[in-house]
Design a protein around this motif. Structure first.
Motif, PDB file in Angstrom:
ATOM      1  N   LEU A  12       0.738   4.140  -2.955  1.00 10.65           N
ATOM      2  CA  LEU A  12       0.528   5.532  -2.576  1.00 10.65           C
ATOM      3  C   LEU A  12       1.539   6.410  -3.090  1.00 10.65           C
ATOM      4  O   LEU A  12       1.492   7.434  -3.638  1.00 10.65           O
ATOM      5  CB  LEU A  12       0.277   5.820  -1.060  1.00 10.65           C
ATOM      6  CG  LEU A  12      -0.965   5.241  -0.402  1.00 10.65           C
ATOM      7  CD1 LEU A  12      -0.812   5.288   1.182  1.00 10.65           C
ATOM      8  CD2 LEU A  12      -2.117   5.878  -1.223  1.00 10.65           C
TER       9      LEU A  12
ATOM     10  N   VAL B 283       0.756  -1.307  -0.076  1.00 13.53           N
ATOM     11  CA  VAL B 283      -0.120  -0.110   0.015  1.00 13.53           C
ATOM     12  C   VAL B 283       0.946   1.289  -0.073  1.00 13.53           C
ATOM     13  O   VAL B 283       0.493   2.412  -0.676  1.00 13.53           O
ATOM     14  CB  VAL B 283      -0.785   0.069   1.297  1.00 13.53           C
ATOM     15  CG1 VAL B 283      -1.553   1.257   1.490  1.00 13.53           C
ATOM     16  CG2 VAL B 283      -1.923  -1.030   1.155  1.00 13.53           C
TER      17      VAL B 283
ATOM     18  N   VAL C 218       0.903   9.253  -5.896  1.00 13.73           N
ATOM     19  CA  VAL C 218       1.550  10.892  -5.691  1.00 13.73           C
ATOM     20  C   VAL C 218       2.493  11.343  -6.731  1.00 13.73           C
ATOM     21  O   VAL C 218       2.189  12.289  -7.084  1.00 13.73           O
ATOM     22  CB  VAL C 218       2.226  10.806  -4.388  1.00 13.73           C
ATOM     23  CG1 VAL C 218       2.880  12.480  -3.943  1.00 13.73           C
ATOM     24  CG2 VAL C 218       1.238  10.670  -3.197  1.00 13.73           C
TER      25      VAL C 218
END
Length: 279
Positions: A47, A43, A51
Motif C-alpha cells: 500500500l 500488505v 501510494v
C-alpha cells in the motif's frame, strides 16, 4: 590510552545492550513470527508503495499543465505591462500637447507683450536672465550621520539639522516678496499653484521628491534681489538656521540664469461678479 580502548570496546551502553538481550529472549525483536503478521506487513508495504507510485504519476501528469499555466500567466503579465507602458506614454504625450496648447493660448491672448508677461508669471514659458542662485543644504552632521548613508534614511541626528519643507517655503516666499520674477528649485519651475510639502523626511515640490542640496534659482534684478532677500525676515530666518543648527547656505548674484517652463500649467479664468454690494 585505556580510556580510548574502553570507549572503542564498549561503544554501546550496557543498559541498551541489556534491553536488547531481554527483548531477544522474549521473542519481541526482529521480523514478525506468524504468517498473519507477515502478510499484514507485506500488505502495508504494498500500500505504501502504491501510494508513492500514484502520487509520482499524478505529479508527472500534472507537471506540463502547471508549467503551461505558469507560462500563460507570465505572458499575460508581460502583455499587461506593455499595455500599461503604452498608456503611460500616451498620457505623457497628451499632457505635453495640452501644455503646449495652453502656452499657445497664453501667447495669443492680448498682444505679444502681455502674452509674454502672462507666460512668465504663469510659468508657461522658459525664461533666462540675471538673478540669484541660493543653495541650501542639510547640516554637515546630518549628511554624514548613520555611517555616511543617505541623510534621508538616518535617524541619529536631530531633525533641526535637516532642511524641512517649511524652511523651503519661507525661502521661496521670501524670494517672491523680494522681487523675483521666476523661481525654480532643483530644476523644478514654480508657479502660483505650486506646493512644497513633506513626505516623511523628503521634500516634495509639486509631488516630485527632491534631494539635498537644494538649488534655488530666482530671476530678477540680481544685486537688488540678493540684498532685499537677505535683509528680509525670511532671509534672517535662513541665517538663523545656519548659525543655530548648522544648515549650510550660499547665495550668489548671477548674470544669466536659465529656468525651464513648468511641466504642466493649469489655466484658470475669473469672471467679474455681477452682484451689487449692499450699502
Amino acid at each position: 590510552m585505556s580510556l580510548i580502548t574502553n570507549v572503542m570496546d564498549h561503544s554501546l551502553d550496557d543498559g541498551y545492550a541489556e534491553a536488547a538481550a531481554r527483548k531477544k529472549a522474549a521473542g519481541e525483536g526482529g521480523l514478525p513470527k506468524t504468517l498473519r503478521a507477515r502478510l499484514g506487513l507485506a500488505v502495508g508495504l504494498v500500500l505504501a508503495a502504491l501510494v508513492v507510485t500514484v502520487g509520482a504519476a499524478q505529479a508527472r501528469v500534472a507537471a506540463p499543465t502547471v508549467a503551461k499555466e505558469r507560462q500563460e500567466l507570465i505572458d499575460r503579465i508581460d502583455r499587461e505591462t506593455a499595455a500599461a507602458d503604452k498608456l503611460e506614454r500616451d498620457v505623457d504625450k497628451l499632457r505635453g500637447d495640452v501644455s503646449e496648447r495652453q502656452r499657445q493660448a497664453l501667447r495669443e491672448s492680448g498682444g505679444n507683450s502681455r502674452a509674454d508677461l502672462v507666460g512668465i508669471l504663469a510659468g508657461a514659458t522658459a525664461v533666462h536672465g540675471p538673478g540669484v542662485k541660493l543653495v541650501v543644504d542639510d547640516a554637515k552632521e546630518a549628511a554624514t550621520g548613520g555611517g555616511g548613508g543617505n541623510p534621508r534614511e538616518t535617524s541619529g541626528f536631530s531633525d533641526t539639522g535637516r532642511v524641512r519643507d517649511r524652511d523651503m517655503q519661507r525661502v521661496v516666499n521670501g524670494l517672491w516678496q523680494s522681487g523675483a520674477e521666476a523661481v525654480s528649485v532643483n530644476g523644478q519651475r514654480l508657479t502660483a499653484l505650486s506646493a512644497i510639502r513633506a513626505a516623511g523626511d523628503a521634500i516634495l515640490v509639486d509631488n516630485k521628491p527632491l534631494v539635498p542640496p537644494y538649488t534655488v534659482l530666482a530671476v530678477g534684478d540680481g544685486q537688488r534681489l540678493s540684498t532685499r532677500f537677505q535683509d528680509s525676515p525670511d532671509g534672517l530666518y535662513l541665517h538663523a538656521l545656519q548659525d543655530n543648527y548648522g544648515i549650510r547656505t550660499s547665495i550668489s548674484v548671477e548674470g544669466d540664469l536659465r529656468l525651464p517652463a513648468a511641466p504642466s500649467v493649469i489655466v484658470r479664468t475669473a469672471q467679474p461678479s455681477t452682484e451689487k454690494g449692499t450699502s
